[in-house]
Design an enzyme around this catalytic site. Sequence first.
Site, PDB file in Angstrom:
ATOM      1  N   LEU A  96       0.925  -1.194  -0.355  1.00 29.21           N
ATOM      2  CA  LEU A  96       0.106   0.051   0.033  1.00 29.21           C
ATOM      3  C   LEU A  96       0.827   1.236  -0.104  1.00 29.21           C
ATOM      4  CD1 LEU A  96      -2.331  -1.530   2.731  1.00 29.21           C
ATOM      5  CD2 LEU A  96      -2.941  -1.024   0.116  1.00 29.21           C
ATOM      6  N   PRO A  97       0.257   2.402  -0.210  1.00 28.53           N
ATOM      7  CA  PRO A  97       0.962   3.590  -0.462  1.00 28.53           C
ATOM      8  C   PRO A  97       1.744   4.074   0.955  1.00 28.53           C
ATOM      9  CG  PRO A  97      -0.925   4.079  -1.601  1.00 28.53           C
ATOM     10  CD  PRO A  97      -1.045   2.677  -0.871  1.00 28.53           C
ATOM     11  N   THR A 134       6.198   0.683   2.397  1.00 31.79           N
ATOM     12  CA  THR A 134       7.258   1.366   3.207  1.00 31.79           C
ATOM     13  C   THR A 134       6.620   2.378   4.012  1.00 31.79           C
ATOM     14  OG1 THR A 134       8.702   1.552   1.427  1.00 31.79           O
ATOM     15  CG2 THR A 134       9.185   2.940   2.831  1.00 31.79           C
ATOM     16  N   LYS A 209      14.892  -0.013   5.512  1.00 29.43           N
ATOM     17  CA  LYS A 209      14.219   0.377   4.232  1.00 29.43           C
ATOM     18  C   LYS A 209      14.421   2.027   4.207  1.00 29.43           C
ATOM     19  CE  LYS A 209      12.175   1.099   0.514  1.00 29.43           C
ATOM     20  NZ  LYS A 209      12.733   0.872  -0.983  1.00 29.43           N
ATOM     21  N   LYS A 286       7.413  11.221   0.584  1.00 31.33           N
ATOM     22  CA  LYS A 286       7.016  10.372   1.705  1.00 31.33           C
ATOM     23  C   LYS A 286       8.036   9.915   2.551  1.00 31.33           C
ATOM     24  CE  LYS A 286       5.728   6.323   1.164  1.00 31.33           C
ATOM     25  NZ  LYS A 286       5.959   5.097   1.228  1.00 31.33           N
TER      26      LYS A 286
HETATM   27  P1  NAD Z   1       1.156   2.868  -6.021  1.00 30.67           P
HETATM   28  O1  NAD Z   1       0.547   3.939  -5.477  1.00 30.67           O
HETATM   29  O2  NAD Z   1       1.223   2.717  -7.513  1.00 30.67           O
HETATM   30  O3  NAD Z   1       0.086   1.638  -5.519  1.00 30.67           O
HETATM   31  C1  NAD Z   1      -0.574   1.558  -4.245  1.00 30.67           C
HETATM   32  C2  NAD Z   1      -1.979   0.713  -4.551  1.00 30.67           C
HETATM   33  O4  NAD Z   1      -2.535   0.324  -3.285  1.00 30.67           O
HETATM   34  C3  NAD Z   1      -2.924   1.438  -5.562  1.00 30.67           C
HETATM   35  O5  NAD Z   1      -3.344   0.380  -6.343  1.00 30.67           O
HETATM   36  C4  NAD Z   1      -3.969   1.771  -4.756  1.00 30.67           C
HETATM   37  O6  NAD Z   1      -5.267   1.807  -5.313  1.00 30.67           O
HETATM   38  C5  NAD Z   1      -3.923   0.783  -3.640  1.00 30.67           C
HETATM   39  N1  NAD Z   1      -4.616   1.261  -2.364  1.00 30.67           N
HETATM   40  C6  NAD Z   1      -4.546   2.426  -1.738  1.00 30.67           C
HETATM   41  N2  NAD Z   1      -5.210   2.590  -0.591  1.00 30.67           N
HETATM   42  C7  NAD Z   1      -5.809   0.979  -0.550  1.00 30.67           C
HETATM   43  C8  NAD Z   1      -6.776   0.659   0.392  1.00 30.67           C
HETATM   44  N3  NAD Z   1      -7.201   1.116   1.545  1.00 30.67           N
HETATM   45  N4  NAD Z   1      -7.064  -0.639   0.164  1.00 30.67           N
HETATM   46  C9  NAD Z   1      -6.748  -1.400  -1.010  1.00 30.67           C
HETATM   47  N5  NAD Z   1      -5.802  -0.936  -1.947  1.00 30.67           N
HETATM   48  C10 NAD Z   1      -5.494   0.212  -1.593  1.00 30.67           C
HETATM   49  O7  NAD Z   1       2.295   2.658  -5.015  1.00 30.67           O
HETATM   50  P2  NAD Z   1       3.659   1.775  -5.366  1.00 30.67           P
HETATM   51  O8  NAD Z   1       4.463   2.599  -6.164  1.00 30.67           O
HETATM   52  O9  NAD Z   1       3.419   0.359  -5.971  1.00 30.67           O
HETATM   53  O10 NAD Z   1       4.524   1.701  -4.039  1.00 30.67           O
HETATM   54  C11 NAD Z   1       3.950   0.661  -3.158  1.00 30.67           C
HETATM   55  C12 NAD Z   1       4.753   0.807  -1.745  1.00 30.67           C
HETATM   56  O11 NAD Z   1       6.078   0.356  -2.032  1.00 30.67           O
HETATM   57  C13 NAD Z   1       4.836   2.427  -1.034  1.00 30.67           C
HETATM   58  O12 NAD Z   1       4.944   2.099   0.325  1.00 30.67           O
HETATM   59  C14 NAD Z   1       6.231   2.693  -1.751  1.00 30.67           C
HETATM   60  O13 NAD Z   1       6.836   3.791  -0.955  1.00 30.67           O
HETATM   61  C15 NAD Z   1       6.851   1.349  -2.095  1.00 30.67           C
HETATM   62  N6  NAD Z   1       8.030   1.287  -2.875  1.00 30.67           N
HETATM   63  C16 NAD Z   1       7.794   1.689  -4.003  1.00 30.67           C
HETATM   64  C17 NAD Z   1       8.683   1.348  -5.238  1.00 30.67           C
HETATM   65  C18 NAD Z   1       8.603   1.870  -6.572  1.00 30.67           C
HETATM   66  O14 NAD Z   1       9.614   1.900  -7.245  1.00 30.67           O
HETATM   67  N7  NAD Z   1       7.221   2.318  -7.077  1.00 30.67           N
HETATM   68  C19 NAD Z   1       9.929   0.665  -4.950  1.00 30.67           C
HETATM   69  C20 NAD Z   1      10.141   0.359  -3.471  1.00 30.67           C
HETATM   70  C21 NAD Z   1       9.119   0.670  -2.559  1.00 30.67           C
END
Ligand code: NAD
Length: 350
Positions: A96-97, A134, A209, A286
């Site tokens: 999740l975010p 994260t 992380k 964030k």
């Molecule tokens: P994103 O915003 O693309 O995806 C988050 C997903 O969660 C979305 O599909 C959203 O609709 C869903 N969501 C939000 N609230 C929800 C809820 N209450 N119930 C169900 N689903 C819900 O984010 P991301 O890029 O996939 O990143 C996710 C996590 O991974 C974050 O914490 C980010 O910091 C971490 N991260 C991301 C990357 C990257 O390169 N994108 C790399 C390492 C870590």
Amino acid sequence: MRPSLRTLQALERRTTRSKSIAFIGLGRMGAEMAYNLFSKKFTEVPDSHFVVCDALPESAMSFRQNFLSQFPGAHLEIVQTPEQAVHASQTVVTMLPSSPQVKSVYTESGGIIPALQSYDSEASARTLLIDSTTLDVEVARQVAGDVVRAGAQIVDAPVSGGVAGAKAGTLSFLVGGTESAFNFSQPLLAYMGKRIIHCGPSGAGLGAKICNNLVLGVQQIVVGEAMLLGQKLGLEPAVLAGVINSSTGGCWASSVNNPVPLSLPEKSPPCERDYEGGFATSLMLKDMFLATDIADSKNSPLPLGQTARDFYAEVIQRDPALAKKDFSSVYRHLQRMGQDNEKGTAGALE
Ligand code: NAD
């Protein structure tokens, strides 16, 4: 409207809880991770069941459509709430975010912990939660404490490796939790990643992380600064990137996520797709707040971390369109700052 107990029990029967894995949060990372997890598990154990859930129904639907087009015989069900996901599956992965979404998915009505509380201790003990989000260390520890009190096991397992690593199944998982929860989670994490590191007790994966992303956040800005300055000095981007990447300045931000198109002839970083995909600038902001907040509470100085955090905040404030783009788009902001400086200098000379 909340589903009735009968609906939930029917769901449990259909999905055969012990054979089922649920994935909540099918964003840029989650969709790739779930695809690897489900496809590899399905290839090994064809009668596995899979469940997905996302706040955006279209994300769940497009994932299901895509997965079933590749694996037509698979059982893959969409559920509306985290509670339904736990009733359907003994193993649940969340991606999740950040902290507010994790609190909501785990603790609120219709969430994971209330669902766990309806099980007897034996059924709860078989349930494994893996949170790869994260988020704030203290929030994660509180949630993990509630999960453990409800009788289930949980690890914090944030990832490093970006969307490309998620797609390739080569992520690094930084895991926090008990030895037993770590051993329980390891085989599943191995479907999605290459390096699985037990960093310590609950919250330790997140601590690692957050420190890693503190380094990354600072490096991505300085790589943008150097790439812009180098071009102003007459260097070709590919020549400059080649020098940095074979010298002491080389880092992931320059060798994989270089912000200048055509600087990495054998790679295709987000800058070559108008900074689409990758790791959103808003998520990096964030993470910089996660680092500076926890550093404040521990009296650990972060002069560069604070400056980088303020710079990401300024980028998003001045150019909101960059919030959703890959964080290497800070380079675009640096270019604009340079152009503004040139106009200012020209204006002063007129
Ligand atoms: P994103 O915003 O693309 O995806 C988050 C997903 O969660 C979305 O599909 C959203 O609709 C869903 N969501 C939000 N609230 C929800 C809820 N209450 N119930 C169900 N689903 C819900 O984010 P991301 O890029 O996939 O990143 C996710 C996590 O991974 C974050 O914490 C980010 O910091 C971490 N991260 C991301 C990357 C990257 O390169 N994108 C790399 C390492 C870590």
